[in-house]
Design a protein around this motif. Structure first.
Motif, PDB file in Angstrom:
ATOM      1  N   TYR A  14       0.899  -1.162   0.000  1.00 45.49           N
ATOM      2  CA  TYR A  14       0.000   0.000   0.000  1.00 45.49           C
ATOM      3  C   TYR A  14       0.930   1.201   0.000  1.00 45.49           C
ATOM      4  CZ  TYR A  14      -3.421  -3.391   1.765  1.00 45.49           C
ATOM      5  OH  TYR A  14      -4.250  -4.476   1.930  1.00 45.49           O
ATOM      6  N   ALA A  19       2.965  -4.823   2.625  1.00 52.64           N
ATOM      7  CA  ALA A  19       2.153  -5.616   3.549  1.00 52.64           C
ATOM      8  C   ALA A  19       2.394  -7.111   3.359  1.00 52.64           C
ATOM      9  CB  ALA A  19       0.676  -5.297   3.349  1.00 52.64           C
ATOM     10  N   THR A  38      -1.299 -13.065  13.455  1.00 50.77           N
ATOM     11  CA  THR A  38      -1.925 -11.985  14.225  1.00 50.77           C
ATOM     12  C   THR A  38      -2.421 -10.865  13.306  1.00 50.77           C
ATOM     13  OG1 THR A  38       0.298 -11.157  14.470  1.00 50.77           O
ATOM     14  CG2 THR A  38      -0.621 -12.297  16.361  1.00 50.77           C
ATOM     15  N   GLY A  40      -2.690  -7.694  11.149  1.00 47.19           N
ATOM     16  CA  GLY A  40      -1.701  -6.968  10.365  1.00 47.19           C
ATOM     17  C   GLY A  40      -0.651  -7.852   9.716  1.00 47.19           C
ATOM     18  N   GLY A  42      -0.921  -9.657   7.120  1.00 47.80           N
ATOM     19  CA  GLY A  42      -0.997  -9.606   5.655  1.00 47.80           C
ATOM     20  C   GLY A  42      -1.945 -10.644   5.062  1.00 47.80           C
ATOM     21  N   LYS A  43      -2.743 -11.275   5.902  1.00 50.46           N
ATOM     22  CA  LYS A  43      -3.625 -12.341   5.424  1.00 50.46           C
ATOM     23  C   LYS A  43      -4.727 -11.792   4.503  1.00 50.46           C
ATOM     24  CE  LYS A  43      -4.796 -13.377   9.655  1.00 50.46           C
ATOM     25  NZ  LYS A  43      -4.159 -12.257  10.368  1.00 50.46           N
ATOM     26  N   GLU A  86     -13.860 -10.376   4.794  1.00 51.73           N
ATOM     27  CA  GLU A  86     -13.891 -10.046   6.217  1.00 51.73           C
ATOM     28  C   GLU A  86     -14.954  -8.969   6.436  1.00 51.73           C
ATOM     29  OE1 GLU A  86     -10.303  -9.005   9.319  1.00 51.73           O
ATOM     30  OE2 GLU A  86     -10.261  -8.086   7.356  1.00 51.73           O
ATOM     31  N   GLN A 195      -8.134 -15.936  12.572  1.00 57.90           N
ATOM     32  CA  GLN A 195      -7.361 -15.599  13.771  1.00 57.90           C
ATOM     33  C   GLN A 195      -7.522 -16.691  14.810  1.00 57.90           C
ATOM     34  OE1 GLN A 195      -6.668 -12.035  15.469  1.00 57.90           O
ATOM     35  NE2 GLN A 195      -7.228 -10.765  13.724  1.00 57.90           N
TER      36      GLN A 195
HETATM   37  P1  ATP Z   1      -6.294  -8.637  10.262  1.00 58.84           P
HETATM   38  O1  ATP Z   1      -6.541  -9.963  10.808  1.00 58.84           O
HETATM   39  O2  ATP Z   1      -6.139  -7.580  11.335  1.00 58.84           O
HETATM   40  O3  ATP Z   1      -7.186  -8.212   9.150  1.00 58.84           O
HETATM   41  P2  ATP Z   1      -4.290  -9.269   8.311  1.00 58.84           P
HETATM   42  O4  ATP Z   1      -3.277 -10.319   8.542  1.00 58.84           O
HETATM   43  O5  ATP Z   1      -5.450  -9.636   7.460  1.00 58.84           O
HETATM   44  O6  ATP Z   1      -4.796  -8.714   9.676  1.00 58.84           O
HETATM   45  P3  ATP Z   1      -3.887  -7.085   6.518  1.00 58.84           P
HETATM   46  O7  ATP Z   1      -5.264  -6.535   6.723  1.00 58.84           O
HETATM   47  O8  ATP Z   1      -3.586  -7.777   5.258  1.00 58.84           O
HETATM   48  O9  ATP Z   1      -3.515  -8.046   7.717  1.00 58.84           O
HETATM   49  O10 ATP Z   1      -2.836  -5.898   6.747  1.00 58.84           O
HETATM   50  C1  ATP Z   1      -1.444  -6.036   6.504  1.00 58.84           C
HETATM   51  C2  ATP Z   1      -0.746  -4.691   6.696  1.00 58.84           C
HETATM   52  O11 ATP Z   1      -1.171  -3.788   5.677  1.00 58.84           O
HETATM   53  C3  ATP Z   1      -1.057  -3.997   8.010  1.00 58.84           C
HETATM   54  O12 ATP Z   1       0.108  -3.386   8.477  1.00 58.84           O
HETATM   55  C4  ATP Z   1      -2.104  -2.977   7.644  1.00 58.84           C
HETATM   56  O13 ATP Z   1      -2.074  -1.872   8.516  1.00 58.84           O
HETATM   57  C5  ATP Z   1      -1.701  -2.600   6.246  1.00 58.84           C
HETATM   58  N1  ATP Z   1      -2.865  -2.186   5.458  1.00 58.84           N
HETATM   59  C6  ATP Z   1      -3.980  -2.901   5.229  1.00 58.84           C
HETATM   60  N2  ATP Z   1      -4.851  -2.222   4.435  1.00 58.84           N
HETATM   61  C7  ATP Z   1      -4.248  -1.036   4.151  1.00 58.84           C
HETATM   62  C8  ATP Z   1      -4.613   0.113   3.371  1.00 58.84           C
HETATM   63  N3  ATP Z   1      -5.762   0.162   2.698  1.00 58.84           N
HETATM   64  N4  ATP Z   1      -3.724   1.129   3.326  1.00 58.84           N
HETATM   65  C9  ATP Z   1      -2.551   1.092   3.992  1.00 58.84           C
HETATM   66  N5  ATP Z   1      -2.142   0.038   4.722  1.00 58.84           N
HETATM   67  C10 ATP Z   1      -2.974  -1.013   4.818  1.00 58.84           C
END
Ligand code: ATP
Length: 238
Positions: A14, A19, A38, A40, A42-43, A86, A195
């Motif tokens: 992003y 990510a 956990t 953030g 990147g899932k 989600e 999670q």
């Molecule tokens: P969760 O279970 O909290 O959704 P996740 O493993 O699915 O976590 P992601 O949502 O893929 O994680 O986020 C991965 C990283 O990218 C995080 O640091 C998040 O803050 C960042 N991120 C996600 N969406 C955006 C966006 N639209 N703009 C900027 N950064 C983003």
């Protein structure tokens, strides 16, 4: 045998924030594969990239033998890859039946669609009982069922589920997990982001642990469930 989904060295950013930092994994037809980790890790970013909503920085994605780079999102659905996002994203003012019809928007086989609506109502009888009600009147767990049902309406080869247990009571969660197992038995391949590592690893053939954009550990569901570092970090053990 080639895998149904092959992800190789995928990187997604992003802006300047990377990510997903070069992940590789495969999903064989008929399997349940889970990505755990956990907040953030990147899932969600990974799933959104696979369904064409985000463009990768680099890396390759092959689905059912074809490269997916530069295929638009609606074409990806047509190829057989469906995403239950989600936070559910159902249409609250439309009825439950209308939400399901939207999941079949690329199909023209009216009879097949009607059959699949019945299948969703068999899986989740509450949706059938309330078919004509606005979807916004459903509880959180029921909306989750509707999101899964809607994704199934495209008859996917691969169903991607993002946190289907989020916010659910233990009983609802058991129901969703049992449904995932049932879907696998009926031939649907599943990529599950969760999670709730315990629940996901219990039913997955393979799992990958993600931490800050990387896969740090992979194994069978059973192996990861018994892995000491996984138990400490994700299953709340000392
Ligand atoms: P969760 O279970 O909290 O959704 P996740 O493993 O699915 O976590 P992601 O949502 O893929 O994680 O986020 C991965 C990283 O990218 C995080 O640091 C998040 O803050 C960042 N991120 C996600 N969406 C955006 C966006 N639209 N703009 C900027 N950064 C983003």
């Amino acid at each position: 045998m080639t895998a149904l989904l092959e992800v190789d060295n995928l990187r997604v950013a992003y802006g300047k924030i990377e990510a997903v930092k070069g992940i590789s994994f495969t999903v064989e037809a008929g399997q349940i594969v889970t990505l755990i980790g956990t907040n953030g890790a990147g899932k969600t970013t990974t799933l959104r990239t696979l369904s064409g909503l985000l463009k990768p920085l680099s890396g390759t994605i092959r689905f059912d033998g074809r490269p997916l780079a530069s295929v638009p999102a609606h074409r990806i659905v047509a190829l057989g890859l469906a995403h239950s996002p989600e936070g559910r994203h159902i249409f609250p003012r439309l009825t439950i039946a209308e939400n399901l019809q939207l999941g079949a928007f690329l199909r023209k086989d009216t009879e097949g669609i009607a059959k699949d609506v019945r299948r969703v109502y068999d899986l989740f009888p509450i949706l059938g009982e309330r078919a004509r009600q606005a979807a916004g009147t459903l509880s959180g767990g029921e909306q989750q069922m509707l999101a899964m049902g809607r994704a199934l309406m495209s008859r996917p080869k691969l169903l991607m589920l993002d946190e289907p247990s989020m916010g659910l009571s233990p009983i609802m969660m058991q129901l969703i997990m049992a449904t995932i197992t049932e879907l696998k038995a009926s031939g649907t391949t599943i990529l599950l982001v969760e999670q709730n590592a315990q629940a996901a690893l219990s039913l997955a053939d393979h799992g990958h642990v993600m931490e800050i954009g990387k896969i740090v550990l992979s194994g069978t569901g059973a192996d990861l469930l018994h892995d000491e570092s996984v138990r400490k970090a994700y299953l709340g053990e000392d």
